[in-house]
Design a protein around this motif. Structure first.
Motif, mmCIF file in Angstrom:
data_model
loop_
_atom_site.group_PDB
_atom_site.id
_atom_site.type_symbol
_atom_site.label_atom_id
_atom_site.label_comp_id
_atom_site.label_asym_id
_atom_site.label_seq_id
_atom_site.Cartn_x
_atom_site.Cartn_y
_atom_site.Cartn_z
ATOM 1 N N ALA A 1 3.449 4.267 -6.323
ATOM 2 C CA ALA A 1 3.296 2.883 -6.793
ATOM 3 C C ALA A 1 3.392 1.907 -5.624
ATOM 4 C CB ALA A 1 4.350 2.563 -7.852
ATOM 5 N N ASP A 2 4.332 2.143 -4.709
ATOM 6 C CA ASP A 2 4.483 1.287 -3.526
ATOM 7 C C ASP A 2 3.235 1.346 -2.647
ATOM 8 O OD1 ASP A 2 6.995 0.575 -4.319
ATOM 9 O OD2 ASP A 2 8.065 1.779 -2.829
ATOM 10 N N ALA A 3 2.768 2.553 -2.384
ATOM 11 C CA ALA A 3 1.598 2.724 -1.510
ATOM 12 C C ALA A 3 0.383 2.022 -2.094
ATOM 13 C CB ALA A 3 1.313 4.205 -1.291
ATOM 14 N N SER B 1 3.343 10.999 2.803
ATOM 15 C CA SER B 1 4.089 9.790 2.421
ATOM 16 C C SER B 1 4.392 9.708 0.930
ATOM 17 C CB SER B 1 3.286 8.536 2.790
ATOM 18 O OG SER B 1 3.123 8.431 4.179
ATOM 19 N N ALA C 1 0.438 -0.543 -4.262
ATOM 20 C CA ALA C 1 0.671 -1.994 -4.245
ATOM 21 C C ALA C 1 0.470 -2.570 -2.843
ATOM 22 C CB ALA C 1 2.079 -2.299 -4.737
ATOM 23 N N MET C 2 0.858 -1.797 -1.821
ATOM 24 C CA MET C 2 0.723 -2.266 -0.429
ATOM 25 C C MET C 2 -0.666 -2.037 0.141
ATOM 26 S SD MET C 2 4.234 -0.679 1.101
ATOM 27 C CE MET C 2 3.938 -1.203 2.788
ATOM 28 N N LYS C 3 -1.532 -1.393 -0.644
ATOM 29 C CA LYS C 3 -2.871 -0.998 -0.188
ATOM 30 C C LYS C 3 -2.799 -0.041 1.012
ATOM 31 C CE LYS C 3 -5.344 -5.124 -1.914
ATOM 32 N NZ LYS C 3 -5.013 -4.759 -3.289
ATOM 33 N N LEU D 1 4.290 3.609 5.773
ATOM 34 C CA LEU D 1 3.458 3.029 4.708
ATOM 35 C C LEU D 1 2.802 1.726 5.157
ATOM 36 C CD1 LEU D 1 4.999 3.193 1.122
ATOM 37 C CD2 LEU D 1 3.120 4.507 2.137
ATOM 38 N N ARG D 2 3.617 0.837 5.732
ATOM 39 C CA ARG D 2 3.082 -0.463 6.135
ATOM 40 C C ARG D 2 1.998 -0.293 7.195
ATOM 41 N NH1 ARG D 2 2.943 -3.750 9.888
ATOM 42 N NH2 ARG D 2 4.265 -2.487 11.215
ATOM 43 N N ASN E 1 -4.091 2.431 -12.019
ATOM 44 C CA ASN E 1 -4.446 1.474 -10.963
ATOM 45 C C ASN E 1 -5.840 1.710 -10.388
ATOM 46 O OD1 ASN E 1 -2.013 -0.371 -10.118
ATOM 47 N ND2 ASN E 1 -1.150 1.596 -10.703
ATOM 48 N N GLU F 1 7.329 6.649 -7.508
ATOM 49 C CA GLU F 1 7.693 5.331 -6.968
ATOM 50 C C GLU F 1 6.992 5.089 -5.635
ATOM 51 O OE1 GLU F 1 9.782 7.551 -8.151
ATOM 52 O OE2 GLU F 1 10.994 6.570 -9.690
ATOM 53 N N ALA F 2 6.986 6.112 -4.784
ATOM 54 C CA ALA F 2 6.294 5.991 -3.492
ATOM 55 C C ALA F 2 4.804 5.752 -3.721
ATOM 56 C CB ALA F 2 6.511 7.250 -2.654
#
Ligand code: OSB
Ligand code: MG
Length: 383
Positions: free
Chosen positions: A262-264, A254, A266-268, A235-236, A296, A259-260
């Motif tokens: 939302a993380d993706a 990915s 948020a991390m752009k 992801l990063r 989003n 939740e994944a």
């Protein structure tokens, strides 16, 4: 609803032509078709017997994701169906909304879980006379159809293949890429079909961040997006690659849950998300991802896993939700199959019609299902 019996049909559908991605070549689609028999309550409150259908989209080998067809069948028999039946014994009933919960102790195996939830949901909706589209919240009666084009032997072959699909009316073309089949095929297709063709690429995790300079060259071809260039867990690194390219970053492998997603977001790491119900554990989780993305402002589209008409029907319903603003990998049955399990889905002016009948709105044609079945397991409740 009380499930009385579940049948698992192992099926094999020959593909019209081999489908090659960065992780391998498929010549046959092996799948598990789930048939749930249940006692339910119909729309007027009377008891009724129903049958619901689900499809497990795990591939024959664990190359796209850890699951594989035979493993998924074992998983359903040994763990998931016992968990579902134990839940039913404790609570007296199951609903589509509690299937996921009933199996939550089992870690992973989203495709196997998704198939069971899909079959229960189909049974529940058939009993009520409600369609998948209505239940999920679709707002359109047809969805634009895209096509995923496998890696070819040569660029002239690729051009011919794409020309065929464009001729058939597909509204968007996705090219599979991998190291060595990357810039040149994309350049050739853009050159031949011009700027108006909606074009995107999918690497199925075949590159690394060290390939950033190469991948950046894709920016000149005005692609809708690049799908999953890097590894599932990266992801990063996808977020970093996204800062180095102008082509919108889209994730497939990915995104294993809301939740994944939302993380993706948020991390752009993802500007666009490919939603595949099997990959995320079912149509309910798929809808949650749609909701998170939409809230989003992130576009989503419906991916494909070479589904039979059953999965295709459900995907068309899902893709009718308002956040699905890009054409999905929902092509006609004839893209992959000479003979589909259901009445074939056909392209109508570049669109696939969202089924309106109860549940999936389609069912397997009994003789065809029998003919394509290589193995059958029946698991009775209370057995
Ligand atoms: O990555 O989208 C993918 C098929 C199998 C596994 C992974 C993928 C695909 C496709 C095919 O691209 C999409 C389709 O079903 O049309
Ligand atoms: Mg993909």
């Amino acid at each position: 609803m009380q499930i009385t019996e579940v049948k698992l049909h192992s099926v094999r559908l020959p593909l019209i032509r081999p489908f090659t991605t960065s992780f391998g070549t498929q010549k046959v689609r092996s799948a598990i078709i789930v048939e749930v028999h249940a006692q339910a309550t119909n729309a007027t409150g009377n008891p009724t017997e129903v049958v619901g259908w689900g499809e497990c989209v795990a591939l024959a080998d664990p190359l796209y994701s850890p699951e594989y067809t035979e493993g998924a069948r074992q998983m359903m028999i040994r763990y998931l169906l016992p968990a579902l039946f134990a839940y039913q014994d404790r609570h007296g009933a199951v609903t589509a909304e509690t299937v996921g919960h009933s199996m939550r102790a089992v870690v992973g195996h989203p495709m196997a879980k998704s198939a069971l939830e899909m079959a229960v949901l189909d049974a529940q909706l058939r009993a009520r006379g409600e369609s998948f589209a209505q239940y999920l919240g679709a707002t359109v009666d047809r969805v634009p159809s895209g096509v995923s084009v496998g890696i070819q032997n040569s660029i002239p072959e690729l051009i011919d293949t794409v020309a065929e699909y464009v001729e058939e009316g597909y509204q968007r073309v996705k090219l599979k890429i991998q190291p060595g089949w990357d810039i040149a095929p994309v350049a050739a297709v853009r050159e031949r079909f011009g700027p108006d063709l909606l074009l995107q690429v999918d690497a199925n995790a075949a590159f690394t961040l060290a390939d950033a300079a190469l991948l950046r060259k894709l920016d000149t071809f005005d692609l809708l997006l690049i799908e999953q260039p890097l590894g599932e867990a990266d992801l990063r690194q996808h977020a970093e690659l996204a800062t180095l390219m102008s082509t919108p970053m889209c994730l497939d492998e990915s995104i294993v849950s809301a939740e994944a997603a939302a993380d993706a977001i948020a991390m752009k790491a993802a500007a666009v998300i490919n939603i595949k119900p099997g990959r995320v554990g079912g149509y309910l989780e798929a809808r949650r991802i749609h909701d998170v993305a939409r809230a989003n402002g992130v576009a989503v589209w419906c991916g494909g896993m070479l589904e039979t008409g059953l999965g295709r029907a459900a995907n068309a319903a899902l893709a009718g939700l308002p956040g699905f603003t890009l054409p999905g990998d929902i092509s006609a049955s004839g893209r992959f199959y000479e003979t589909d399990l259901t009445e074939p889905f056909v392209l109508d002016g570049g669109y696939i019609t969202v089924p309106t009948g109860p549940g999936l709105g389609v069912e397997p044609i009994p003789e065809i299902l029998r003919e394509l079945t290589t193995d059958l397991n029946a698991v009775a409740a209370g057995a």
